[in-house]
Design a protein around this motif. Structure first.
Motif, PDB file in Angstrom:
ATOM      1  N   LEU A  36       5.113  25.531  42.723  1.00 18.54           N
ATOM      2  CA  LEU A  36       4.917  24.082  42.817  1.00 18.54           C
ATOM      3  C   LEU A  36       4.375  23.448  41.538  1.00 18.54           C
ATOM      4  O   LEU A  36       4.681  22.289  41.237  1.00 18.54           O
ATOM      5  CB  LEU A  36       3.964  23.776  43.979  1.00 18.54           C
ATOM      6  CG  LEU A  36       4.493  24.062  45.385  1.00 18.54           C
ATOM      7  CD1 LEU A  36       3.378  23.938  46.407  1.00 18.54           C
ATOM      8  CD2 LEU A  36       5.640  23.108  45.733  1.00 18.54           C
ATOM      9  N   ILE A  37       3.573  24.187  40.787  1.00 19.75           N
ATOM     10  CA  ILE A  37       2.885  23.634  39.621  1.00 19.75           C
ATOM     11  C   ILE A  37       3.832  22.989  38.604  1.00 19.75           C
ATOM     12  O   ILE A  37       3.520  21.925  38.043  1.00 19.75           O
ATOM     13  CB  ILE A  37       2.015  24.731  38.949  1.00 19.75           C
ATOM     14  CG1 ILE A  37       0.676  24.843  39.677  1.00 19.75           C
ATOM     15  CG2 ILE A  37       1.766  24.439  37.478  1.00 19.75           C
ATOM     16  CD1 ILE A  37      -0.243  23.628  39.537  1.00 19.75           C
ATOM     17  N   PRO A  38       5.005  23.563  38.326  1.00 23.83           N
ATOM     18  CA  PRO A  38       5.899  22.939  37.331  1.00 23.83           C
ATOM     19  C   PRO A  38       6.315  21.514  37.685  1.00 23.83           C
ATOM     20  O   PRO A  38       6.737  20.754  36.804  1.00 23.83           O
ATOM     21  CB  PRO A  38       7.121  23.875  37.316  1.00 23.83           C
ATOM     22  CG  PRO A  38       6.580  25.199  37.742  1.00 23.83           C
ATOM     23  CD  PRO A  38       5.539  24.870  38.772  1.00 23.83           C
ATOM     24  N   THR A  39       6.182  21.142  38.948  1.00 32.30           N
ATOM     25  CA  THR A  39       6.564  19.781  39.354  1.00 32.30           C
ATOM     26  C   THR A  39       5.424  18.786  39.151  1.00 32.30           C
ATOM     27  O   THR A  39       5.615  17.584  39.346  1.00 32.30           O
ATOM     28  CB  THR A  39       6.976  19.771  40.841  1.00 32.30           C
ATOM     29  OG1 THR A  39       5.834  20.077  41.659  1.00 32.30           O
ATOM     30  CG2 THR A  39       8.066  20.801  41.106  1.00 32.30           C
ATOM     31  N   TYR A  40       4.229  19.269  38.750  1.00 32.00           N
ATOM     32  CA  TYR A  40       3.064  18.408  38.592  1.00 32.00           C
ATOM     33  C   TYR A  40       2.981  17.845  37.173  1.00 32.00           C
ATOM     34  O   TYR A  40       3.394  18.500  36.206  1.00 32.00           O
ATOM     35  CB  TYR A  40       1.769  19.182  38.858  1.00 32.00           C
ATOM     36  CG  TYR A  40       1.542  19.660  40.275  1.00 32.00           C
ATOM     37  CD1 TYR A  40       2.448  19.393  41.291  1.00 32.00           C
ATOM     38  CD2 TYR A  40       0.401  20.386  40.597  1.00 32.00           C
ATOM     39  CE1 TYR A  40       2.234  19.840  42.578  1.00 32.00           C
ATOM     40  CE2 TYR A  40       0.176  20.842  41.892  1.00 32.00           C
ATOM     41  CZ  TYR A  40       1.103  20.574  42.879  1.00 32.00           C
ATOM     42  OH  TYR A  40       0.885  21.012  44.150  1.00 32.00           O
ATOM     43  N   THR A  41       2.413  16.656  37.062  1.00 27.79           N
ATOM     44  CA  THR A  41       2.043  16.131  35.747  1.00 27.79           C
ATOM     45  C   THR A  41       0.740  16.803  35.316  1.00 27.79           C
ATOM     46  O   THR A  41       0.070  17.448  36.128  1.00 27.79           O
ATOM     47  CB  THR A  41       1.827  14.611  35.805  1.00 27.79           C
ATOM     48  OG1 THR A  41       0.682  14.348  36.659  1.00 27.79           O
ATOM     49  CG2 THR A  41       3.045  13.893  36.350  1.00 27.79           C
ATOM     50  N   ASP A  42       0.361  16.647  34.054  1.00 34.87           N
ATOM     51  CA  ASP A  42      -0.896  17.235  33.586  1.00 34.87           C
ATOM     52  C   ASP A  42      -2.082  16.682  34.367  1.00 34.87           C
ATOM     53  O   ASP A  42      -3.041  17.408  34.677  1.00 34.87           O
ATOM     54  CB  ASP A  42      -1.089  16.969  32.085  1.00 34.87           C
ATOM     55  CG  ASP A  42      -0.223  17.868  31.226  1.00 34.87           C
ATOM     56  OD1 ASP A  42       0.347  18.833  31.775  1.00 34.87           O
ATOM     57  OD2 ASP A  42      -0.106  17.613  30.017  1.00 34.87           O
ATOM     58  N   GLU A  43      -2.015  15.403  34.695  1.00 36.31           N
ATOM     59  CA  GLU A  43      -3.097  14.794  35.473  1.00 36.31           C
ATOM     60  C   GLU A  43      -3.167  15.414  36.869  1.00 36.31           C
ATOM     61  O   GLU A  43      -4.261  15.698  37.379  1.00 36.31           O
ATOM     62  CB  GLU A  43      -2.880  13.284  35.579  1.00 36.31           C
ATOM     63  CG  GLU A  43      -4.023  12.545  36.254  1.00 36.31           C
ATOM     64  CD  GLU A  43      -3.822  11.043  36.258  1.00 36.31           C
ATOM     65  OE1 GLU A  43      -4.571  10.360  36.987  1.00 36.31           O
ATOM     66  OE2 GLU A  43      -2.922  10.560  35.552  1.00 36.31           O
TER      67      GLU A  43
END
Length: 303
Positions: free
Chosen positions: A76-83
């Motif tokens: 899931l993490i790759p779909t997140y923005t840095d924020e």
């Protein structure tokens, strides 16, 4: 009678507790089975992470759920923005901290925390990690899971070894019976004095004085005696024999007050053996050890 509060009997309370426990168990099993189904189907979603969290809250030692959680996070993490990543790391660490406070000796809670900071190091606050370790070690001075994690954090965040050495001293002064703190000193001293062998010998001499305070206070506690043995093994140089003789004298003084102390007798015997003295000079210590600790008779007879 009117206006008189009805008090439940002990039997009523017991039955209610049984029913409450049954309901809790049924609820858990339903969540667990649902999670296992999602694991089978490799369903990586926010809802799955939430369900996984609820299950782990009740059974944090079930390591397959931790493993699945990490797989889901990586998916899931790759779909997140840095924020979003920063917000997630904070939430995950806070949740993990709440588990550690309840289960401070759970291998999997500490493993997961290290996994988080390993994989998302750019979002981690190292000062907060050190503070967590300090808090956990105030709660349980000898929690080796926390000591291991603190060692890792100190290395990653470039905490000076001398600072950590001072921390071990504070923990030892709070409780001499602290295997982990003594062990940490044996880990730190060679690092601090790697390029200064004379400084190391000075530090060892100072710690020999420190450890004597510990076993004079608690002569039956083995943690200080084990560290004492390590210090003797690290002693070198022209004054080595003089140092060992001085330690024999100090321990024999304690032995005169604690004649049945296993660790006093064992230490003197080992020190005399280290000086290559004839066995006849320390055989009476061995005989005493066999009397007070017959379970280890064979070990003592081989000394």
């Amino acid at each position: 009678m009117h206006n008189v509060r009805k008090v439940k009997t002990s039997e009523q309370k017991r039955l209610e507790q049984i029913e409450a426990s049954k309901a809790k168990a049924i609820s858990y099993l339903e969540m667990r089975d649902s999670l296992i189904q999602k694991i089978t189907e490799l369903e990586y979603s926010e809802d799955t992470l939430l369900l996984c969290q609820k299950v782990i809250n009740q059974t944090p030692e079930t390591y397959p759920f931790w493993n699945f959680r990490r797989d889901a996070i990586l998916a899931l993490i790759p779909t997140y923005t840095d924020e979003d990543k920063l917000d997630w790391v904070k939430k995950e660490l806070n949740w993990n901290k709440s588990l550690i406070m309840v289960r401070p000796k759970s291998y999997w809670c500490w493993f997961h925390r290290q996994w988080i900071v390993d994989n998302f190091v750019e979002f981690c606050d190292w000062d907060s990690e050190i503070q967590l370790c300090t808090l956990a070690l105030d709660y349980d001075h000898r929690n080796f899971h926390c000591w291991n994690y603190r060692r890792y954090v100190a290395i990653q965040s470039n905490v000076l070894p001398v600072s950590e050495l001072a921390f071990t001293l504070r923990k030892i002064e709070q409780n001499f019976s602290n295997y982990s703190a003594w062990h940490q000193r044996s880990y730190l001293l060679p690092k601090i004095y790697k390029e200064d062998p004379e400084g190391l010998q000075t530090a060892i001499k100072e710690d020999l004085d420190l450890v004597k305070q510990a076993f004079y206070t608690e002569p039956d506690d083995q943690s200080a005696w084990i560290y004492h043995r390590w210090l003797i093994g690290m002693t070198s140089g022209p004054n080595r024999e003089k140092t060992i003789l001085s330690e024999i004298e100090a321990v024999e003084e304690l032995l005169s007050m604690e004649p049945d102390s296993k660790w006093c007798n064992l230490t003197v015997a080992n020190l005399l053996k280290l000086l290559k003295k004839p066995r006849e000079e320390y055989i009476h210590y061995i005989e005493k050890l066999i009397l007070i600790d017959p379970m280890h008779k064979n070990y003592y007879q081989e000394m």
